[in-house]
Scaffold this motif. Structure first.
Motif, PDB file in Angstrom:
ATOM      1  N   ASP B 118       0.865  -1.171   0.000  1.00 28.91           N
ATOM      2  CA  ASP B 118       0.000   0.000   0.000  1.00 28.91           C
ATOM      3  C   ASP B 118       0.907   1.228   0.000  1.00 28.91           C
ATOM      4  OD1 ASP B 118      -1.694   2.146   0.479  1.00 28.91           O
ATOM      5  OD2 ASP B 118      -3.020   0.987   1.767  1.00 28.91           O
ATOM      6  N   PRO B 119       1.023   1.896  -1.146  1.00 33.80           N
ATOM      7  CA  PRO B 119       1.930   3.062  -1.249  1.00 33.80           C
ATOM      8  C   PRO B 119       1.266   4.338  -0.735  1.00 33.80           C
ATOM      9  CG  PRO B 119       0.925   2.662  -3.379  1.00 33.80           C
ATOM     10  CD  PRO B 119       0.369   1.606  -2.444  1.00 33.80           C
ATOM     11  N   VAL B 120       0.837   4.316   0.537  1.00 33.00           N
ATOM     12  CA  VAL B 120       0.120   5.450   1.137  1.00 33.00           C
ATOM     13  C   VAL B 120       0.893   6.746   0.942  1.00 33.00           C
ATOM     14  CG1 VAL B 120      -0.758   6.441   3.282  1.00 33.00           C
ATOM     15  CG2 VAL B 120      -0.814   3.980   2.945  1.00 33.00           C
ATOM     16  N   ALA B 121       0.199   7.774   0.478  1.00 37.08           N
ATOM     17  CA  ALA B 121       0.773   9.116   0.371  1.00 37.08           C
ATOM     18  C   ALA B 121       1.944   9.170  -0.597  1.00 37.08           C
ATOM     19  CB  ALA B 121       1.182   9.636   1.748  1.00 37.08           C
ATOM     20  N   ALA B 122       1.940   8.248  -1.573  1.00 35.29           N
ATOM     21  CA  ALA B 122       3.011   8.241  -2.574  1.00 35.29           C
ATOM     22  C   ALA B 122       3.165   9.631  -3.178  1.00 35.29           C
ATOM     23  CB  ALA B 122       2.693   7.225  -3.672  1.00 35.29           C
ATOM     24  N   GLY B 123       4.392  10.118  -3.206  1.00 33.56           N
ATOM     25  CA  GLY B 123       4.657  11.441  -3.746  1.00 33.56           C
ATOM     26  C   GLY B 123       4.934  12.486  -2.684  1.00 33.56           C
ATOM     27  N   ILE B 124       4.630  12.169  -1.450  1.00 31.96           N
ATOM     28  CA  ILE B 124       4.895  13.126  -0.365  1.00 31.96           C
ATOM     29  C   ILE B 124       6.146  12.718   0.398  1.00 31.96           C
ATOM     30  CG2 ILE B 124       4.052  14.104   1.798  1.00 31.96           C
ATOM     31  CD1 ILE B 124       1.214  13.650   0.713  1.00 31.96           C
ATOM     32  N   GLY B 125       7.161  13.589   0.406  1.00 28.36           N
ATOM     33  CA  GLY B 125       8.345  13.371   1.224  1.00 28.36           C
ATOM     34  C   GLY B 125       9.418  12.582   0.491  1.00 28.36           C
ATOM     35  N   VAL B 126      10.660  12.975   0.713  1.00 28.70           N
ATOM     36  CA  VAL B 126      11.767  12.317   0.021  1.00 28.70           C
ATOM     37  C   VAL B 126      11.981  10.882   0.499  1.00 28.70           C
ATOM     38  CG1 VAL B 126      13.044  14.406  -0.612  1.00 28.70           C
ATOM     39  CG2 VAL B 126      13.407  13.381   1.647  1.00 28.70           C
ATOM     40  N   ALA B 127      11.764  10.619   1.766  1.00 24.63           N
ATOM     41  CA  ALA B 127      12.009   9.267   2.291  1.00 24.63           C
ATOM     42  C   ALA B 127      11.037   8.274   1.668  1.00 24.63           C
ATOM     43  CB  ALA B 127      11.866   9.253   3.818  1.00 24.63           C
ATOM     44  N   ARG B 128       9.778   8.646   1.590  1.00 26.48           N
ATOM     45  CA  ARG B 128       8.765   7.763   1.018  1.00 26.48           C
ATOM     46  C   ARG B 128       9.065   7.494  -0.463  1.00 26.48           C
ATOM     47  NH1 ARG B 128       5.167  10.134   3.043  1.00 26.48           N
ATOM     48  NH2 ARG B 128       4.651   8.718   4.727  1.00 26.48           N
ATOM     49  N   THR B 129       9.445   8.542  -1.177  1.00 23.18           N
ATOM     50  CA  THR B 129       9.750   8.377  -2.604  1.00 23.18           C
ATOM     51  C   THR B 129      10.926   7.426  -2.783  1.00 23.18           C
ATOM     52  OG1 THR B 129       8.868  10.561  -3.129  1.00 23.18           O
ATOM     53  CG2 THR B 129      10.453   9.619  -4.690  1.00 23.18           C
ATOM     54  N   GLU B 130      11.935   7.588  -1.950  1.00 26.54           N
ATOM     55  CA  GLU B 130      13.109   6.726  -2.063  1.00 26.54           C
ATOM     56  C   GLU B 130      12.737   5.262  -1.788  1.00 26.54           C
ATOM     57  OE1 GLU B 130      17.737   7.017  -0.493  1.00 26.54           O
ATOM     58  OE2 GLU B 130      16.222   8.455   0.217  1.00 26.54           O
ATOM     59  N   ILE B 131      11.915   5.047  -0.771  1.00 26.79           N
ATOM     60  CA  ILE B 131      11.482   3.685  -0.439  1.00 26.79           C
ATOM     61  C   ILE B 131      10.668   3.090  -1.584  1.00 26.79           C
ATOM     62  CG2 ILE B 131       9.891   2.393   1.050  1.00 26.79           C
ATOM     63  CD1 ILE B 131      10.893   4.236   3.369  1.00 26.79           C
TER      64      ILE B 131
END
Lengths: 305, 305, 305
Positions: B118-131
């Protein structure tokens, strides 16, 4: 649940209080703000504790807003300007929070983003004290706390006048051991300090208790009502902080703090009537947050000192 | 709640859709899989966000499975082969997650363990994008998201054809700002990419919205029904991801994604009829997850483009 | 729900059991302790997992206590002596927990603070094993677990006699795969070990199952009753650990463990009668925790081997 009479007559309070009239402009402002939350579903983001994070989000949704939660400074700062307000609650700290919260509070201040602080358990633990002291330089727009936490924050920020005679017992866990009346002076001092540093030169402090207190540093409102069952579920205060942020997204700090606390008092009274214990109370409370009308919120008990 | 007619006539959708017949083999497969979950109580483990972790576990239990939650790579990899599937949700990230999730996704891929993202909030924050970018090399078996998140993941993984004319508005918090129809192409591309890397050469993408979409990259199913109240509790989507993992433990990806989404649509409609706000809705929803029969799940509205 | 007869006749149990009489002094002790919790609202603090932390706090409040949660050693040690007891649950570990929990357990032991351990998922993952092994040097006052976890802890602490013939299947996620009867010897050994290191020379082990077991190392009590629905909500065991700490704040370890487990059995039976699935079960369970009287707790089924 206090009435004007028993509040004035109680040992707790010796100040003279008058009911805010049905035609007072503040009640119409509250009604409009409650309507605006329903119409605009404003986004307020939270950095909050693990115990009650689910209730904070569900209360914000039930009150009419939208929720987003994070613990990474970059997430919070990325969304800060899309959010009408940010909520920070220092309940269950992790080791990296000190630096994270310093970075976040500094960003919010520099970008004139409004935020609500819940200084949960203020006075317990060196990490929490260091974080809360750090917020003095980048202060929130609203503080929502219990009486003991307001007094502890007042001490940490050295806001006491020299002739202050206020004394308090210090923290005893997360429950308040001081009465709301003991925190009136501290609440006003904190509100005035926040207002000095606020981009809009306005701020508010809300102190929850048997009779809540809300002040912008000048006027001191008292809000009787609510339900003692709110102390028998975890997160009543935390989620009020979150809903206060939802309201702050569409209102000035004083009206946001009043509206959110009045919504909570009305909803918790309804929940108490329809429940048989803390499990059903929480269910009924979320339903009531959803069903209470702006008119009911604006008509809730409200006194002015 | 949409019907076939108003879906076909709406502005949202211009594709021609037909109802999947009661005797279509896919409905019997769904019924069998729903029965198998009840009989086998499969274990699916989760690495999921702090806001809705309790609802994910309770929904998996109510749907008939067993739950285990962890944030340590060694825990997850120790249990991976005992689990029928693993669920990863990137909602509330902590600083150590980048390395942890890379280690976990690599282990799951190497050991051919199926997992749901579940890619919750995909696009918000550099850490999430990197993951999320990192998952391209060790992809899941199923992606469950809203439309904006599917579009963001499609971008991050560079899956767009050069002549792609799809455009989207980008993330706005954790709520979708794009419609499910805008994400059809992205969902198919992602599903095909996942299938290429899947040990069974099958995969699925489920995009939740007013009318859900489920695709294996070839067929595109649309699932009307459900309840708008699902957007007024936190964790509807997160917990659907968890329940999809529960189903994936006993089914192929397409049938797992369809079954879980159909269960959610049936249960949320029942919950809406029996509730008076978001508090009672969540209670009734968990009860309905528990009480809905395999036959009711298999008979839920299901359209094929 | 077992009766004396079917317990004695079942394959599970071959020991001879007698019902503890209504006039047995232990029942009056239980009644007094349940009354004391209601009157004193004792504070028990918790270091517990993220899945069920909210239910732990709400169950402690509903049972009559007060809750505080933290993950920082300095917070926990600051409050330890104000708290009647501390609860540690090793469910969802973060990387920094190993050092934190060593520091905390050492502090609690040195300051003779009583604490309850829930060794959730004992046997899964190297970090959990290392933490649980570390507790051998600074042991809790009460262990509350399922049968597989008790057996795993017994192994980790090398408490087995050389002629021990007990065998178990090892962990399979967070659910027990061993029966309570298989853990009788392990539970007694652990209780005796804890008592040797306890400031009061008393300790207890509570093993939850279809028929619970509570022992102080000498006497072995069996507690039939409860509800199988407790396995269909997440956190039944975790929150029982928390409520056991609430009771430990006002009682000796054996009576605390018995009272909390008997409260849980009575409340879960009431909840089952009034609910229609796991959602309403949890609501009714919290209501019942709140409404059950000390007399009802003291009268719950209780057998002595």
């Amino acid at each position: 649940m206090s009435t004007v009479d028993n509040l004035n007559n109680s040992n707790e309070s010796s100040v003279s209080l008058r009911e805010v009239g049905a035609d007072d402009p503040i009640r119409e402002q509250i009604r409009q703000v409650a309507t605006a939350v329903r119409e605009q579903t404003p986004l307020a983001q939270s950095f909050t504790n693990f115990v009650t994070i689910n209730l904070v989000a569900n209360a914000q949704l039930a009150a009419g807003g939208t929720a987003a939660m994070s613990f990474l400074p970059n997430d919070i700062t990325s969304l800060a300007e899309q959010c009408g307000a940010t909520y920070i609650n220092v309940g269950t700290l992790l080791p990296f929070y000190r630096d994270a919260l310093q970075e976040i509070s500094e960003h919010l201040s520099r970008h004139q983003c409004q935020w609500v602080l819940d200084p949960v358990a203020a006075g317990i633990g060196v990490a929490r004290t260091e974080i809360l002291k750090g917020f003095k330089d980048y202060p929130p727009t609203i503080v929502r706390s219990n009486a003991s936490e307001a007094l502890a924050l007042h001490d940490m920020w050295d806001l006491a006048e020299e002739d202050s005679s206020e004394e308090h017992q210090g923290p005893a866990g997360v429950e308040s051991v001081d009465s709301v009346d003991q925190a009136i002076g501290a609440a006003k001092d904190i509100a005035n300090y926040l207002a000095q540093h606020s981009p809009t030169h306005t701020a508010a402090v809300a102190v929850s208790g048997a009779v809540d207190l809300v002040t912008d540093g000048k006027r001191v409102f008292r809000l009787p009502g609510g339900s003692a069952m709110m102390t028998k579920i975890t997160g009543a205060g935390c989620s009020l902080g979150g809903v206060t942020a939802t309201y702050l997204a569409v209102a000035d700090p004083l009206v946001a703090a009043l509206s959110a606390s009045m919504l909570y008092n009305v909803a918790s009274q309804i929940a108490q009537r329809h429940s048989h214990g803390p499990g059903s109370f929480q269910v009924e409370f979320l339903d009531a947050l959803w069903n209470v009308t702006p008119e009911e919120i604006a008509a809730a008990p409200l006194l002015l000192a």
